[in-house]
Write a protein that holds these residues in place. Sequence first.
Motif, PDB file in Angstrom:
ATOM      1  N   ALA A 225       0.826  -1.173   0.022  1.00 41.21           N
ATOM      2  CA  ALA A 225      -0.049  -0.041  -0.111  1.00 41.21           C
ATOM      3  C   ALA A 225       0.820   1.225   0.040  1.00 41.21           C
ATOM      4  N   SER A 226       1.882   1.271   0.538  1.00 43.68           N
ATOM      5  CA  SER A 226       2.836   2.556   0.578  1.00 43.68           C
ATOM      6  C   SER A 226       3.505   2.649  -0.604  1.00 43.68           C
ATOM      7  N   VAL A 227       3.579   1.823  -1.438  1.00 44.62           N
ATOM      8  CA  VAL A 227       4.256   2.107  -2.893  1.00 44.62           C
ATOM      9  C   VAL A 227       3.096   2.256  -4.185  1.00 44.62           C
ATOM     10  N   ALA A 228       2.124   2.056  -3.585  1.00 40.01           N
ATOM     11  CA  ALA A 228       0.687   2.236  -4.681  1.00 40.01           C
ATOM     12  C   ALA A 228       0.117   3.548  -4.574  1.00 40.01           C
ATOM     13  N   ARG A 229       0.665   4.517  -3.508  1.00 42.22           N
ATOM     14  CA  ARG A 229      -0.104   5.893  -3.561  1.00 42.22           C
ATOM     15  C   ARG A 229       0.279   6.510  -4.602  1.00 42.22           C
ATOM     16  N   GLU A 230      -0.052   7.777  -4.696  1.00 37.88           N
ATOM     17  CA  GLU A 230       0.210   8.723  -5.794  1.00 37.88           C
ATOM     18  C   GLU A 230       1.696   9.034  -5.773  1.00 37.88           C
ATOM     19  N   VAL A 231       2.068   9.470  -4.708  1.00 38.05           N
ATOM     20  CA  VAL A 231       3.507   9.708  -4.168  1.00 38.05           C
ATOM     21  C   VAL A 231       3.931   8.372  -3.340  1.00 38.05           C
ATOM     22  N   PRO A 232       4.586   7.569  -3.796  1.00 38.45           N
ATOM     23  CA  PRO A 232       5.088   6.485  -3.272  1.00 38.45           C
ATOM     24  C   PRO A 232       6.002   6.834  -1.943  1.00 38.45           C
ATOM     25  N   ARG A 233       5.789   6.363  -0.779  1.00 40.64           N
ATOM     26  CA  ARG A 233       6.561   6.408   0.334  1.00 40.64           C
ATOM     27  C   ARG A 233       6.729   4.841   1.086  1.00 40.64           C
ATOM     28  N   PRO A 234       7.647   4.139   0.540  1.00 36.66           N
ATOM     29  CA  PRO A 234       7.935   2.721   0.716  1.00 36.66           C
ATOM     30  C   PRO A 234       8.101   2.612   2.265  1.00 36.66           C
ATOM     31  N   LEU A 235       7.275   1.745   2.673  1.00 32.78           N
ATOM     32  CA  LEU A 235       7.416   1.208   4.193  1.00 32.78           C
ATOM     33  C   LEU A 235       7.828  -0.276   4.160  1.00 32.78           C
ATOM     34  N   ILE A 236       8.754  -0.626   4.963  1.00 32.60           N
ATOM     35  CA  ILE A 236       8.932  -2.112   5.433  1.00 32.60           C
ATOM     36  C   ILE A 236       8.164  -2.471   6.292  1.00 32.60           C
ATOM     37  N   GLU A 237       7.402  -3.549   5.958  1.00 33.37           N
ATOM     38  CA  GLU A 237       6.718  -4.212   7.102  1.00 33.37           C
ATOM     39  C   GLU A 237       7.268  -5.435   7.805  1.00 33.37           C
ATOM     40  N   LEU A 238       7.478  -5.242   8.945  1.00 36.16           N
ATOM     41  CA  LEU A 238       8.211  -6.052   9.982  1.00 36.16           C
ATOM     42  C   LEU A 238       7.490  -7.397  10.457  1.00 36.16           C
ATOM     43  N   GLY A 239       6.129  -7.193  10.387  1.00 36.09           N
ATOM     44  CA  GLY A 239       5.228  -8.271  10.345  1.00 36.09           C
ATOM     45  C   GLY A 239       5.471  -8.842  11.899  1.00 36.09           C
ATOM     46  N   ARG A 240       4.890  -9.789  12.175  1.00 39.01           N
ATOM     47  CA  ARG A 240       4.651 -10.685  13.457  1.00 39.01           C
ATOM     48  C   ARG A 240       5.849 -11.608  13.600  1.00 39.01           C
ATOM     49  N   CYS A 241       6.380 -11.703  15.053  1.00 41.37           N
ATOM     50  CA  CYS A 241       7.371 -12.714  15.254  1.00 41.37           C
ATOM     51  C   CYS A 241       6.829 -13.356  16.722  1.00 41.37           C
TER      52      CYS A 241
END
Length: 52
Positions: free
Chosen positions: A23-39
Amino acid sequence: MKELRTALESAGITLPTLRLDAASVAREVPRPLIELGRCSVETAARIAAALR
């Protein structure tokens, strides 16, 4: 993300859900985020120890 994965692996830590947040890269102005997820609690403890 690759650098983070490599650093974690060097500390013996694997986050299987580590990925780029789509979702962070699909924006009009991409702002990539790294999802760390669950552990697991064990993995969280290993991350805390590595950061100390």
